[in-house]
Design a protein around this motif. Structure first.
Motif, mmCIF file in Angstrom:
data_model
loop_
_atom_site.group_PDB
_atom_site.id
_atom_site.type_symbol
_atom_site.label_atom_id
_atom_site.label_comp_id
_atom_site.label_asym_id
_atom_site.label_seq_id
_atom_site.Cartn_x
_atom_site.Cartn_y
_atom_site.Cartn_z
ATOM 1 N N UNK A 8 -15.887 46.930 -51.723
ATOM 2 C CA UNK A 8 -16.739 47.535 -50.497
ATOM 3 C C UNK A 8 -17.935 48.310 -51.277
ATOM 4 N N UNK A 9 -18.629 48.151 -50.559
ATOM 5 C CA UNK A 9 -19.990 48.828 -50.913
ATOM 6 C C UNK A 9 -19.856 50.579 -51.268
ATOM 7 N N UNK A 10 -18.173 51.192 -50.847
ATOM 8 C CA UNK A 10 -18.119 52.397 -49.885
ATOM 9 C C UNK A 10 -16.801 52.801 -50.641
ATOM 10 N N UNK A 11 -16.891 52.030 -51.832
ATOM 11 C CA UNK A 11 -15.297 52.566 -52.857
ATOM 12 C C UNK A 11 -15.733 53.226 -53.508
ATOM 13 N N UNK A 12 -16.897 53.814 -53.974
ATOM 14 C CA UNK A 12 -16.951 55.020 -54.362
ATOM 15 C C UNK A 12 -16.746 56.147 -53.723
ATOM 16 N N UNK A 13 -17.009 56.261 -52.829
ATOM 17 C CA UNK A 13 -16.804 57.741 -51.428
ATOM 18 C C UNK A 13 -15.641 57.004 -51.304
ATOM 19 N N UNK A 14 -14.455 56.225 -51.019
ATOM 20 C CA UNK A 14 -13.153 56.436 -50.735
ATOM 21 C C UNK A 14 -12.605 57.087 -51.788
ATOM 22 N N UNK A 15 -13.001 56.559 -53.684
ATOM 23 C CA UNK A 15 -12.479 57.289 -54.522
ATOM 24 C C UNK A 15 -12.647 58.380 -54.669
ATOM 25 N N UNK A 16 -13.704 58.940 -54.207
ATOM 26 C CA UNK A 16 -14.099 60.446 -54.243
ATOM 27 C C UNK A 16 -12.858 60.911 -53.653
ATOM 28 N N UNK A 17 -12.497 60.565 -52.262
ATOM 29 C CA UNK A 17 -11.840 61.318 -51.344
ATOM 30 C C UNK A 17 -10.529 61.405 -51.660
ATOM 31 N N UNK A 18 -10.290 59.575 -52.433
ATOM 32 C CA UNK A 18 -8.524 60.362 -52.792
ATOM 33 C C UNK A 18 -8.298 60.901 -54.071
ATOM 34 N N UNK A 19 -9.803 61.474 -54.993
ATOM 35 C CA UNK A 19 -9.175 61.890 -56.468
ATOM 36 C C UNK A 19 -8.064 63.792 -56.039
ATOM 37 N N UNK A 20 -6.951 63.168 -57.472
ATOM 38 C CA UNK A 20 -6.956 64.379 -56.549
ATOM 39 C C UNK A 20 -6.035 64.902 -55.978
ATOM 40 N N UNK A 21 -6.269 64.405 -54.665
ATOM 41 C CA UNK A 21 -5.273 64.069 -53.468
ATOM 42 C C UNK A 21 -3.703 63.170 -53.570
ATOM 43 N N UNK A 22 -4.403 62.453 -53.923
ATOM 44 C CA UNK A 22 -2.716 61.157 -53.530
ATOM 45 C C UNK A 22 -2.630 60.252 -54.254
ATOM 46 N N UNK A 23 -2.044 58.682 -54.351
ATOM 47 C CA UNK A 23 -1.974 57.615 -55.886
ATOM 48 C C UNK A 23 -2.764 56.761 -54.926
ATOM 49 N N UNK A 24 -3.350 55.784 -56.153
ATOM 50 C CA UNK A 24 -4.548 55.180 -55.180
ATOM 51 C C UNK A 24 -3.557 53.466 -55.777
ATOM 52 N N UNK A 25 -3.559 52.679 -54.476
ATOM 53 C CA UNK A 25 -3.963 51.430 -55.480
ATOM 54 C C UNK A 25 -4.904 50.078 -54.944
ATOM 55 N N UNK A 26 -5.676 50.305 -56.185
ATOM 56 C CA UNK A 26 -6.481 49.588 -55.901
ATOM 57 C C UNK A 26 -6.506 47.650 -55.946
ATOM 58 N N UNK A 27 -7.655 47.208 -54.855
ATOM 59 C CA UNK A 27 -7.853 45.793 -55.079
ATOM 60 C C UNK A 27 -9.044 45.382 -55.720
ATOM 61 N N UNK A 28 -9.200 44.079 -55.744
ATOM 62 C CA UNK A 28 -10.246 43.459 -56.144
ATOM 63 C C UNK A 28 -10.234 42.048 -55.645
ATOM 64 N N UNK A 29 -11.260 41.529 -55.446
ATOM 65 C CA UNK A 29 -12.106 40.090 -56.162
ATOM 66 C C UNK A 29 -12.912 39.740 -57.376
ATOM 67 N N UNK A 30 -13.470 41.049 -57.536
ATOM 68 C CA UNK A 30 -14.831 40.906 -58.186
ATOM 69 C C UNK A 30 -14.551 41.571 -60.027
ATOM 70 N N UNK A 31 -13.527 42.418 -59.137
ATOM 71 C CA UNK A 31 -13.405 43.398 -60.438
ATOM 72 C C UNK A 31 -12.110 43.819 -60.889
ATOM 73 N N UNK A 32 -12.140 43.058 -62.311
ATOM 74 C CA UNK A 32 -10.858 42.601 -63.101
ATOM 75 C C UNK A 32 -10.094 44.239 -62.947
ATOM 76 N N UNK A 33 -10.267 45.377 -63.431
ATOM 77 C CA UNK A 33 -9.692 46.341 -63.213
ATOM 78 C C UNK A 33 -8.985 46.765 -62.674
ATOM 79 N N UNK A 34 -9.438 46.429 -61.612
ATOM 80 C CA UNK A 34 -8.561 47.011 -60.712
ATOM 81 C C UNK A 34 -7.103 46.317 -60.769
#
Length: 501
Positions: free
Chosen positions: A228-254
């Motif tokens: 998603x084009x807003x993924x950076x905003x999402x990840x920034x909002x989550x930073x130091x706040x909670x555990x994050x599980x990421x998913x992707x169809x294009x980014x192998x680092x997910x």
């Protein structure tokens, strides 16, 4: 708790309370009517009407001379807190999974709830209403008001519900309808652009969506879409706040990566890479955008602590959500896709996927709601561009003149074109006309209403007009010309089959 609050609770406890209602027209005998001074209406003026319908008590923000007990609080917010105390905070006994996003909320929430019910007792609340314990509760909004939610949570607690999956709209987040809920998991499917009639600016819409992350309880988990084009905003909002599980169809680092994706009109297959291992996954959800939804569902179950093999075993049994990319082949070789797509982003996704698989022409039946008048010109242009034939019709005008909606939808269409288009206010008739235009290899898209069996003609959502529903309209139209619907992939899952309460 001060003495006045204690006295109010004692007064409530003396009444035969069934539920709390904020609309006098929906009051049943034994309900308590809750008044509020709104922007356009002061419901204190409806207290007598509520009593006439059987209200056993009234909660108000000013003294009222009534024939039933009237409990006076200092504000509507205090009234909500009083009801919460009366119910003994039922939401705290349930694990809550909140789903927000421009597209995919209903599919993710409905299907996740479906799978959780295979393990225990789960509830769903969203666009399709609220359902749990084999009962269906119709709702006015995707995310109900706080008092309606407390009624539902009380009923869920009594039924032994352990998990609750709910769609959380941008309206609900900006209006603080879910501030009394601490979520165990939040899912951000994507953040595009929608409801700008309400939010005015896209940034306000984005910030409203991100507020769901703020509702996570300590130790909670956020599910984020790296595509998603807003993924950076999402990840920034989550930073130091909670555990994050990421998913992707294009980014192998997910954390969850879908590779070798094969999607069709009837389902999809993909290889799932998770923690260094690869798993082959088959999904009943059609099209590429539903691979993202599938990943969100799988990630959420992992976030709840389920082992991956158990998650995938359950996932294989999943059926699509009603009205979301439902595929209905016809006996003449044509295909009908019934889909709730109604905003620019969701329609773009739908066309992008259908164009990959089509062999004949595309016929589209669509309208726009009164709330999307400002977007109607772009939506009309998009549908005209990707359709060989376009039939414009009614979809919840909400008090806006239908002719004005048609004018907006057609305002960007070329005056001279070989493509056929029509404006037909009667939605059933529009579907009948469209069905006569499709032959073997063609695709008919019925967009906007999904399984809704009503039309909001006026702005009063308590005055819905009955509508046969797109699926039944399709069956009527098909039978009228001697054809048949070959199969209905999710018809047996329609919420209307449940007991309505």
């Amino acid at each position: 708790m001060n003495s006045s609050h204690r006295q109010l609770l004692t007064s409530l406890a003396s009444l035969p309370v069934k539920e709390f209602k904020t609309h006098s027209q929906k009051v049943n005998p034994g309900d308590v009517f809750v008044c509020r001074q709104g922007l356009t209406w002061d419901s204190h003026l409806s207290a007598e009407d509520a009593i006439a319908r059987g209200a056993c008590g009234v909660i108000a923000n000013r003294p009222l001379d009534l024939s039933v007990p009237c409990m006076v609080t200092s504000s509507h917010s205090t009234s909500i807190s009083l009801i919460n105390q009366f119910y003994a905070y039922p939401q705290d006994k349930i694990k809550h999974i909140g789903v927000t996003g421009t597209n995919g909320k209903t599919t993710v929430a409905y299907c996740l709830n479906q799978l959780l019910n295979l393990k225990g007792k789960s509830a769903y609340t969203g666009t399709l209403g609220s359902s749990f314990d084999d009962a269906y509760y119709p709702l006015d909004n995707t995310t109900p008001d706080a008092i309606t939610l407390l009624n539902l949570f009380h009923a869920m607690e009594k039924c032994g519900v352990s998990h609750h999956v709910m769609e959380v709209s941008s309206h609900a987040l900006s209006q603080d309808r879910v501030t009394h809920i601490d979520f165990d998991i939040v899912i951000i499917t994507n953040i595009g652009s929608d409801h700008l009639d309400y939010h005015k600016h896209r940034e306000d819409y984005i910030q409203a969506k991100l507020r769901l992350i703020d509702r996570l309880k300590p130790g909670g988990v956020a599910i984020a879409n790296l595509d998603d084009e807003q993924s950076l905003s999402v990840m920034e909002r989550c930073r130091s706040r909670c555990e994050v599980i990421t998913f992707s169809c294009s980014d192998e680092s997910a954390d969850l990566y879908a590779g070798t994706v094969r999607s069709t009109c009837s389902g999809s297959q993909f290889s799932l890479n998770y923690q260094g291992k690869e798993y082959q996954v088959t999904s009943s959800l059609p099209f590429l955008f539903n691979v993202e939804n599938s990943l969100a569902i799988i990630a959420s179950m992992l976030g709840l602590g389920m082992p991956i093999k158990e998650v995938l075993a359950l996932f294989e049994s999943m059926l699509p959500a009603p009205g979301r990319s439902e595929v209905y082949p016809l006996s003449n070789g044509a295909t009908v896709i019934l889909d709730y797509a109604h905003n620019y982003d969701s329609l773009s996704n739908l066309y992008r996927n259908v164009l990959e698989h089509k062999t004949g022409k595309i016929v589209t039946v669509i309208g726009v709601t009164g709330e999307r008048l400002a977007d109607a010109d772009d939506i009309g242009e998009l549908c005209f561009e990707h359709s060989d034939q376009l039939v414009l019709t009614t979809d919840n005008p909400l008090g806006v003149n239908q002719e004005d909606l048609f004018k907006a939808l057609t305002s960007k269409l070329p005056l001279n074109s070989n493509k056929a288009s029509a404006c037909i206010e009667d939605r059933l008739l529009a579907i009948k006309v469209a069905v006569t235009e499709i032959q073997s290899g063609d695709v008919l898209l019925l967009c906007g209403k999904g399984h809704e069996k009503y039309q909001y003609i006026t702005s009063n959502k308590n005055d819905a007009k009955p509508y046969v529903g797109d699926l039944d309209a399709l069956k009527i139209a098909v039978e009228a010309i001697g054809l048949q619907v070959v199969t209905g992939l999710t018809e047996s899952e329609e919420p209307a089959d449940l007991t309505v309460k």
